[in-house]
Write a protein that holds these residues in place. Structure first.
Motif, mmCIF file in Angstrom:
data_model
loop_
_atom_site.group_PDB
_atom_site.id
_atom_site.type_symbol
_atom_site.label_atom_id
_atom_site.label_comp_id
_atom_site.label_asym_id
_atom_site.label_seq_id
_atom_site.Cartn_x
_atom_site.Cartn_y
_atom_site.Cartn_z
ATOM 1 N N THR A 22 0.827 -1.200 0.000
ATOM 2 C CA THR A 22 0.000 0.000 0.000
ATOM 3 C C THR A 22 0.863 1.252 0.000
ATOM 4 N N ALA A 23 1.924 1.225 0.818
ATOM 5 C CA ALA A 23 2.835 2.368 0.862
ATOM 6 C C ALA A 23 3.511 2.580 -0.494
ATOM 7 N N GLY A 24 3.827 1.490 -1.182
ATOM 8 C CA GLY A 24 4.430 1.598 -2.508
ATOM 9 C C GLY A 24 3.519 2.298 -3.495
ATOM 10 N N LEU A 25 2.228 1.968 -3.447
ATOM 11 C CA LEU A 25 1.263 2.639 -4.318
ATOM 12 C C LEU A 25 1.173 4.125 -3.983
ATOM 13 N N ALA A 26 1.185 4.429 -2.685
ATOM 14 C CA ALA A 26 1.121 5.834 -2.278
ATOM 15 C C ALA A 26 2.381 6.581 -2.714
ATOM 16 N N LEU A 27 3.543 5.935 -2.537
ATOM 17 C CA LEU A 27 4.798 6.579 -2.931
ATOM 18 C C LEU A 27 4.847 6.852 -4.427
ATOM 19 N N ARG A 28 4.295 5.953 -5.181
ATOM 20 C CA ARG A 28 4.338 6.107 -6.638
ATOM 21 C C ARG A 28 3.674 7.405 -7.079
ATOM 22 N N HIS A 29 2.674 7.833 -6.311
ATOM 23 C CA HIS A 29 1.942 9.056 -6.648
ATOM 24 C C HIS A 29 2.344 10.239 -5.775
ATOM 25 N N SER A 30 3.407 10.064 -5.010
ATOM 26 C CA SER A 30 3.788 11.104 -4.065
ATOM 27 C C SER A 30 4.746 12.102 -4.686
ATOM 28 N N ARG A 31 4.517 13.350 -4.413
ATOM 29 C CA ARG A 31 5.397 14.426 -4.871
ATOM 30 C C ARG A 31 6.774 14.282 -4.225
ATOM 31 N N VAL A 32 6.807 13.870 -2.952
ATOM 32 C CA VAL A 32 8.065 13.691 -2.241
ATOM 33 C C VAL A 32 8.929 12.652 -2.934
ATOM 34 N N PHE A 33 8.312 11.578 -3.418
ATOM 35 C CA PHE A 33 9.045 10.512 -4.085
ATOM 36 C C PHE A 33 9.765 11.044 -5.314
ATOM 37 N N GLY A 34 9.073 11.834 -6.120
ATOM 38 C CA GLY A 34 9.685 12.400 -7.315
ATOM 39 C C GLY A 34 10.842 13.313 -6.989
ATOM 40 N N MET A 35 10.707 14.106 -5.919
ATOM 41 C CA MET A 35 11.753 15.052 -5.539
ATOM 42 C C MET A 35 13.009 14.338 -5.064
ATOM 43 N N THR A 36 12.848 13.347 -4.178
ATOM 44 C CA THR A 36 14.006 12.677 -3.593
ATOM 45 C C THR A 36 14.652 11.685 -4.550
ATOM 46 N N ARG A 37 13.943 11.276 -5.574
ATOM 47 C CA ARG A 37 14.531 10.359 -6.559
ATOM 48 C C ARG A 37 15.132 11.118 -7.736
ATOM 49 N N GLY A 38 15.154 12.450 -7.651
ATOM 50 C CA GLY A 38 15.785 13.244 -8.697
ATOM 51 C C GLY A 38 14.937 13.390 -9.939
ATOM 52 N N LYS A 39 13.605 13.283 -9.771
ATOM 53 C CA LYS A 39 12.689 13.423 -10.897
ATOM 54 C C LYS A 39 11.885 14.698 -10.734
ATOM 55 N N PRO A 40 11.305 15.221 -11.809
ATOM 56 C CA PRO A 40 10.485 16.420 -11.690
ATOM 57 C C PRO A 40 9.303 16.163 -10.783
ATOM 58 N N ALA A 41 8.977 17.112 -9.918
ATOM 59 C CA ALA A 41 7.823 16.981 -9.021
ATOM 60 C C ALA A 41 6.549 17.130 -9.820
ATOM 61 N N THR A 42 5.609 16.229 -9.590
ATOM 62 C CA THR A 42 4.327 16.278 -10.284
ATOM 63 C C THR A 42 3.210 16.276 -9.283
#
Length: 210
Positions: A187-207
């Motif tokens: 469940t946390a993985g699904l939430a992370l996939r759509h999380s703005r924080v995930f994109g920022m910390t993985r070096g991807k554009p924030a969406t």
């Protein structure tokens, strides 16, 4: 008087053994059903806790709080790995609010282990484990007994860990509890996939998650 069976004297050995085996078999079935019911109750409570929000960060916060409550642990948290292997980011914790808090991963070797193996790790007596040899005194001072780390996988990559620390009076984690935490990690993985924080910390554009 609450008896489940009655035998008259003189006892016949094979018959008595058969009766005992029957009662033991019934007891095992009853205990198995009770465990199954408890697991369903856990999953239901977990679902109810996260169904009230669609915001990914709030989902993760609700998830760690209900896991900590159900399992009675000292702390449950979600720590996200970054491109720099020295650091991670705590994005949710059961005992205090956190918001992208930087974490020194040299103090959390269990996270590095599960990110590498993508398998849950249970450490029954953390202060005595060789994995935490350099942290033994800190673990004792913090009264941490056992540790459970479960990888959180997104798109086939282990990108975070669900981390649980037990209190002094709690010895270890059962197989059912590990399975429950594995479900929570999904469940946390699904939430992370759509999380703005995930994109920022993985070096991807924030969406936006909307």
């Amino acid at each position: 008087a609450g008896c489940d069976d009655v035998g008259a004297k003189p006892f016949i050995g094979p018959e008595l053994s058969a009766r005992v085996r029957t009662q033991l078999r019934a007891r095992r079935l009853y205990e198995a059903l009770a465990r199954e019911r408890k697991e369903v109750e856990w999953l239901h409570e977990m679902h109810e806790s996260i169904a009230a929000t669609s915001v990914p960060e709030e989902v993760m916060e609700a998830l760690v709080k209900v896991i900590a409550k159900i399992l009675g642990v000292r702390r449950a948290s979600i720590v996200l790995a970054s491109r720099d292997p020295r650091y991670g980011y705590a994005v949710a914790a059961s005992d205090q609010p956190v918001k992208n808090l930087q974490v020194d991963l040299t103090r959390y070797p269990e996270i590095a282990r599960v990110l590498k193996t993508r398998r849950p790790l249970v450490v029954e007596e953390a202060s005595a484990s060789t994995l935490f040899a350099h942290l033994s005194e800190q673990l004792k001072a913090a009264h941490i007994q056992s540790i459970l780390a479960v990888p959180i996988v997104v798109d086939g990559e282990a990108v975070a860990s669900l981390l649980l620390h037990t209190k002094d009076d709690r010895r270890t984690f059962s197989h059912r509890e590990v399975r429950l935490c594995a479900a929570a990690a999904q469940t946390a993985g699904l939430a992370l996939r759509h999380s703005r924080v995930f994109g920022m910390t993985r070096g991807k554009p924030a969406t936006s998650s909307g």
